[in-house]
Design a protein around this motif. Structure first.
Motif, short mmCIF file in Angstrom:
data_model
loop_
_atom_site.label_atom_id
_atom_site.label_comp_id
_atom_site.label_asym_id
_atom_site.label_seq_id
_atom_site.Cartn_x
_atom_site.Cartn_y
_atom_site.Cartn_z
N HIS A 1 0.87 -1.19 0.00
CA HIS A 1 0.00 0.00 0.00
C HIS A 1 0.90 1.24 0.00
O HIS A 1 1.03 1.93 1.01
CB HIS A 1 -0.91 0.00 1.23
CG HIS A 1 -1.83 -1.17 1.29
ND1 HIS A 1 -1.47 -2.39 1.79
CD2 HIS A 1 -3.12 -1.29 0.87
CE1 HIS A 1 -2.49 -3.22 1.71
NE2 HIS A 1 -3.50 -2.58 1.14
N ILE B 1 -2.92 6.05 5.86
CA ILE B 1 -2.97 4.80 6.63
C ILE B 1 -2.64 5.14 8.08
O ILE B 1 -1.65 5.84 8.35
CB ILE B 1 -1.96 3.77 6.09
CG1 ILE B 1 -2.34 3.39 4.64
CG2 ILE B 1 -1.89 2.54 6.99
CD1 ILE B 1 -1.30 2.55 3.94
N ARG C 1 -7.60 5.98 4.29
CA ARG C 1 -7.77 4.84 3.40
C ARG C 1 -7.87 3.52 4.14
O ARG C 1 -8.62 2.63 3.76
CB ARG C 1 -6.59 4.75 2.41
CG ARG C 1 -6.65 5.78 1.34
CD ARG C 1 -5.64 5.46 0.25
NE ARG C 1 -5.41 6.67 -0.51
CZ ARG C 1 -4.21 7.14 -0.82
NH1 ARG C 1 -3.13 6.51 -0.46
NH2 ARG C 1 -4.10 8.26 -1.50
N HIS C 2 -7.06 3.39 5.21
CA HIS C 2 -6.99 2.09 5.87
C HIS C 2 -6.44 2.25 7.28
O HIS C 2 -5.61 3.12 7.53
CB HIS C 2 -6.08 1.16 5.06
CG HIS C 2 -6.45 -0.27 5.16
ND1 HIS C 2 -7.51 -0.83 4.49
CD2 HIS C 2 -5.90 -1.28 5.86
CE1 HIS C 2 -7.59 -2.11 4.78
NE2 HIS C 2 -6.63 -2.41 5.61
N THR C 3 -6.90 1.37 8.17
CA THR C 3 -6.33 1.27 9.52
C THR C 3 -5.76 -0.12 9.69
O THR C 3 -6.32 -1.11 9.19
CB THR C 3 -7.37 1.56 10.62
OG1 THR C 3 -8.46 0.65 10.49
CG2 THR C 3 -7.86 3.01 10.55
N ASP D 1 -9.17 -2.09 10.34
CA ASP D 1 -9.39 -2.82 9.09
C ASP D 1 -8.54 -4.09 9.01
O ASP D 1 -9.02 -5.14 8.62
CB ASP D 1 -9.06 -1.94 7.88
CG ASP D 1 -9.95 -0.72 7.78
OD1 ASP D 1 -11.16 -0.84 8.06
OD2 ASP D 1 -9.43 0.36 7.44
N THR D 2 -7.26 -3.96 9.36
CA THR D 2 -6.32 -5.07 9.22
C THR D 2 -5.62 -5.34 10.54
O THR D 2 -5.10 -4.41 11.17
CB THR D 2 -5.27 -4.77 8.12
OG1 THR D 2 -5.96 -4.57 6.89
CG2 THR D 2 -4.28 -5.90 7.97
#
Length: 190
Positions: A43, A117, A152-154, A179-180
């Motif tokens: 990413h 992120i 966008r993402h955690t 998220d991940t």
């Protein structure tokens, strides 16, 4: 019966402190650092929000060094007395940081950039739902609730003592899951 988060923290933080003294913690920390760097390689777009870790957390200093060396923009959280926070660009200089009342290093400067992120800290995470318990001030839950659409993402790094198959604490409606979930111990390891 599920514990209150306060009661859970009183049990969990000492467990983490004991685990942090073991070779298994060092092994899992290195594995998690490698996993996070690999995840960020997959990413590659945008900045990374990351904390300066405390002694019972996976060390983030090597991650900060690697990200900065690779030219990846790094943002550190800055907290405020009203229990809000925002992220500030960090360039790797000691003069950019000061210790808070909680003993955490935070940026001295004040800016407000939203990371692409966010690496979310915590003391416990649930496999599957990715529910989490933080250190108790609610900074990340409030930040992610307010700014989540711009992120966008955690992602998080969880050692084996931080992982649960089901929550043993009360999960509240305002709790924001990640998220991940990166795990320090492989399922087949003892």
């Amino acid at each position: 019966m599920a514990l209150t988060k306060k009661a859970f923290r009183q049990l969990q933080i000492p467990r983490m402190a004991e685990f942090a003294k073991t070779p298994a913690f060092t092994k899992e920390s290195h594995r998690l650092q490698d996993q996070l760097l690999a995840y960020l390689t997959r990413h590659p777009q945008g900045s990374v929000g990351l904390t300066m870790s405390g002694g019972i957390e996976v060390p983030t200093e090597p991650l900060l060094t690697a990200l900065l060396a690779a030219g990846r923009p790094v943002l550190l959280p800055k907290t405020f007395s009203d229990r809000t926070m925002h992220f500030v660009p960090y360039h790797g200089q000691a003069a950019e940081l000061a210790r808070t009342d909680y003993g955490i290093l935070e940026p001295v400067a004040d800016a407000d950039e939203v990371p692409a992120i966010v690496v979310v800290p915590g003391i416990a995470f649930v496999r599957g739902s990715h529910a989490r318990v933080g250190f108790g001030a609610g900074y990340y839950d409030r930040y992610l609730a307010a700014r989540g659409s711009a992120i966008r993402h955690t992602v998080t790094m969880a050692t084996s003592v931080m992982l649960f198959n089901a929550p043993t604490w009360r999960v509240a409606a305002h709790d924001v899951a990640v998220d991940t979930l990166l795990e320090g111990k492989q399922p087949n390891e003892r």
